[in-house]
Design a protein around this motif. Structure first.
Motif, PDB file in Angstrom:
ATOM      1  N   ARG A  17       0.952  -1.252  -0.027  1.00  0.00           N
ATOM      2  CA  ARG A  17       0.207  -0.047  -0.156  1.00  0.00           C
ATOM      3  C   ARG A  17       0.818   1.330   0.101  1.00  0.00           C
ATOM      4  O   ARG A  17       0.711   2.321  -0.782  1.00  0.00           O
ATOM      5  CB  ARG A  17      -0.864   0.149   1.246  1.00  0.00           C
ATOM      6  CG  ARG A  17      -1.942   1.222   1.189  1.00  0.00           C
ATOM      7  CD  ARG A  17      -2.734   1.200   2.645  1.00  0.00           C
ATOM      8  NE  ARG A  17      -3.469   2.304   2.714  1.00  0.00           N
ATOM      9  CZ  ARG A  17      -3.214   3.677   3.044  1.00  0.00           C
ATOM     10  NH1 ARG A  17      -2.175   3.772   3.348  1.00  0.00           N
ATOM     11  NH2 ARG A  17      -4.242   4.401   2.987  1.00  0.00           N
ATOM     12  N   TYR A  35      -4.263   8.692  -7.014  1.00  0.00           N
ATOM     13  CA  TYR A  35      -3.866   8.835  -5.691  1.00  0.00           C
ATOM     14  C   TYR A  35      -5.090   8.985  -4.940  1.00  0.00           C
ATOM     15  O   TYR A  35      -5.438   8.093  -3.773  1.00  0.00           O
ATOM     16  CB  TYR A  35      -2.836   9.622  -5.520  1.00  0.00           C
ATOM     17  CG  TYR A  35      -2.435   9.818  -3.888  1.00  0.00           C
ATOM     18  CD1 TYR A  35      -1.555   8.986  -3.406  1.00  0.00           C
ATOM     19  CD2 TYR A  35      -3.061  10.692  -3.340  1.00  0.00           C
ATOM     20  CE1 TYR A  35      -1.293   9.185  -1.976  1.00  0.00           C
ATOM     21  CE2 TYR A  35      -2.669  10.949  -1.835  1.00  0.00           C
ATOM     22  CZ  TYR A  35      -1.718  10.123  -1.098  1.00  0.00           C
ATOM     23  OH  TYR A  35      -1.433  10.155   0.038  1.00  0.00           O
ATOM     24  N   GLY A  36      -5.954   9.921  -5.275  1.00  0.00           N
ATOM     25  CA  GLY A  36      -6.982  10.411  -4.443  1.00  0.00           C
ATOM     26  C   GLY A  36      -8.063   9.312  -4.281  1.00  0.00           C
ATOM     27  O   GLY A  36      -8.820   9.033  -3.393  1.00  0.00           O
ATOM     28  N   ASP A  37      -8.145   8.566  -5.443  1.00  0.00           N
ATOM     29  CA  ASP A  37      -9.045   7.251  -5.305  1.00  0.00           C
ATOM     30  C   ASP A  37      -8.573   6.165  -4.612  1.00  0.00           C
ATOM     31  O   ASP A  37      -9.410   5.410  -4.105  1.00  0.00           O
ATOM     32  CB  ASP A  37      -9.101   6.544  -6.938  1.00  0.00           C
ATOM     33  CG  ASP A  37     -10.099   7.699  -7.500  1.00  0.00           C
ATOM     34  OD1 ASP A  37     -10.845   8.778  -7.180  1.00  0.00           O
ATOM     35  OD2 ASP A  37      -9.867   7.683  -8.938  1.00  0.00           O
ATOM     36  N   HIS A  38      -7.289   6.092  -4.340  1.00  0.00           N
ATOM     37  CA  HIS A  38      -6.891   4.802  -3.733  1.00  0.00           C
ATOM     38  C   HIS A  38      -6.436   5.216  -1.996  1.00  0.00           C
ATOM     39  O   HIS A  38      -6.334   4.186  -1.463  1.00  0.00           O
ATOM     40  CB  HIS A  38      -5.426   4.499  -4.285  1.00  0.00           C
ATOM     41  CG  HIS A  38      -5.875   3.612  -5.517  1.00  0.00           C
ATOM     42  ND1 HIS A  38      -6.311   3.972  -6.502  1.00  0.00           N
ATOM     43  CD2 HIS A  38      -5.614   2.278  -5.468  1.00  0.00           C
ATOM     44  CE1 HIS A  38      -6.684   3.101  -7.449  1.00  0.00           C
ATOM     45  NE2 HIS A  38      -6.158   1.755  -6.968  1.00  0.00           N
ATOM     46  N   VAL A  39      -5.990   6.595  -1.749  1.00  0.00           N
ATOM     47  CA  VAL A  39      -5.456   6.841  -0.494  1.00  0.00           C
ATOM     48  C   VAL A  39      -6.561   6.385   0.826  1.00  0.00           C
ATOM     49  O   VAL A  39      -6.309   5.933   1.787  1.00  0.00           O
ATOM     50  CB  VAL A  39      -5.092   8.426  -0.449  1.00  0.00           C
ATOM     51  CG1 VAL A  39      -6.442   9.227  -0.214  1.00  0.00           C
ATOM     52  CG2 VAL A  39      -4.340   8.468   0.809  1.00  0.00           C
ATOM     53  N   GLU A  40      -7.925   6.465   0.282  1.00  0.00           N
ATOM     54  CA  GLU A  40      -8.964   6.108   1.312  1.00  0.00           C
ATOM     55  C   GLU A  40      -9.156   4.617   1.434  1.00  0.00           C
ATOM     56  O   GLU A  40     -10.155   4.169   2.302  1.00  0.00           O
ATOM     57  CB  GLU A  40     -10.287   6.849   1.067  1.00  0.00           C
ATOM     58  CG  GLU A  40     -10.058   8.181   1.175  1.00  0.00           C
ATOM     59  CD  GLU A  40      -9.391   8.872   2.588  1.00  0.00           C
ATOM     60  OE1 GLU A  40      -9.991   8.097   3.668  1.00  0.00           O
ATOM     61  OE2 GLU A  40      -8.828   9.708   2.665  1.00  0.00           O
ATOM     62  N   LEU A  41      -8.803   3.817   0.500  1.00  0.00           N
ATOM     63  CA  LEU A  41      -9.144   2.175   0.205  1.00  0.00           C
ATOM     64  C   LEU A  41      -8.738   1.814   1.471  1.00  0.00           C
ATOM     65  O   LEU A  41      -7.338   2.029   1.993  1.00  0.00           O
ATOM     66  CB  LEU A  41      -8.390   1.545  -1.077  1.00  0.00           C
ATOM     67  CG  LEU A  41      -9.327   2.136  -2.201  1.00  0.00           C
ATOM     68  CD1 LEU A  41      -8.675   1.597  -3.640  1.00  0.00           C
ATOM     69  CD2 LEU A  41     -10.780   1.885  -2.523  1.00  0.00           C
ATOM     70  N   SER A  42      -9.354   0.354   1.992  1.00  0.00           N
ATOM     71  CA  SER A  42      -8.847  -0.133   3.139  1.00  0.00           C
ATOM     72  C   SER A  42      -7.677  -0.983   2.768  1.00  0.00           C
ATOM     73  O   SER A  42      -7.375  -1.324   1.630  1.00  0.00           O
ATOM     74  CB  SER A  42     -10.005  -1.063   3.443  1.00  0.00           C
ATOM     75  OG  SER A  42     -10.123  -2.060   2.512  1.00  0.00           O
TER      76      SER A  42
END
Length: 175
Positions: A17, A35-42
């Motif tokens: 991650r 990045y913005g779409d992935h930074v909040e992913l678990s």
């Protein structure tokens, strides 16, 4: 000191991650993901991305316990597509570029892919103008078969992507 290379497993989700987010932040034009779409992913999302099967894996370069590079591989599913595979997420940290780590990762993935029965072609895409990546892929035998205009949009700017393919039946590693 030279890096070691290994396939990642579920226990590597956190370092994967970290490296994936660094790649998306540091090289936004090099990836279709944002990045913005992935930074909040678990963390579970990242663990699921590391399937660790012969036909779906992430190969990483590691130095002093830190992941410094990676390349993902996924075989296409279905009877009519299983002769194809895709390389995704190729990245080497900027401080470690120019040391043949990218070439080692790419050739490691291709060598593993070549061992899969019935897998004959590997594809990838590269942002047009990313000359270092394009040169690496060409030097390993990838050929451009098309360009997708305006494939990525970052802010108000569009980027084309070159689609490249390698015939594994003719590929020979350079190492």
């Amino acid at each position: 000191m030279s890096p070691s290379y290994r396939r990642l497993g579920k226990a590597d989700a956190e370092p994967f991650r970290t490296l994936r987010l660094a790649a998306l932040a540091n090289a936004p034009t090099a990836f279709g993901s944002d990045y913005g779409d992935h930074v909040e992913l678990s963390l579970a999302h990242f663990a699921d991305r590391i399937l660790l099967r012969d036909d779906n894996f992430v190969l990483a370069a590691e130095l002093n316990g830190e992941l410094i590079g990676m390349a993902g591989f996924a075989r296409e599913a279905g009877t009519k597509r299983k002769h194809m595979g895709v390389i995704w997420g190729m990245y080497v940290q900027p401080t470690h570029r120019g040391q043949r780590i990218g070439r080692s990762l790419l050739e490691g993935v291709l060598d593993a892919a070549r061992s899969l029965p019935g897998l004959h072609f590997v594809e990838l895409s590269v942002t047009v103008g990313n000359t270092a990546a394009e040169a690496l892929y060409r030097s390993c035998g990838f050929e451009t078969y098309g360009v997708e205009p305006n494939a990525l949009k970052i802010g108000d700017r569009y980027y084309d992507e070159a689609n490249m393919q390698l015939d594994l039946r003719r590929w020979k590693p350079t190492r």
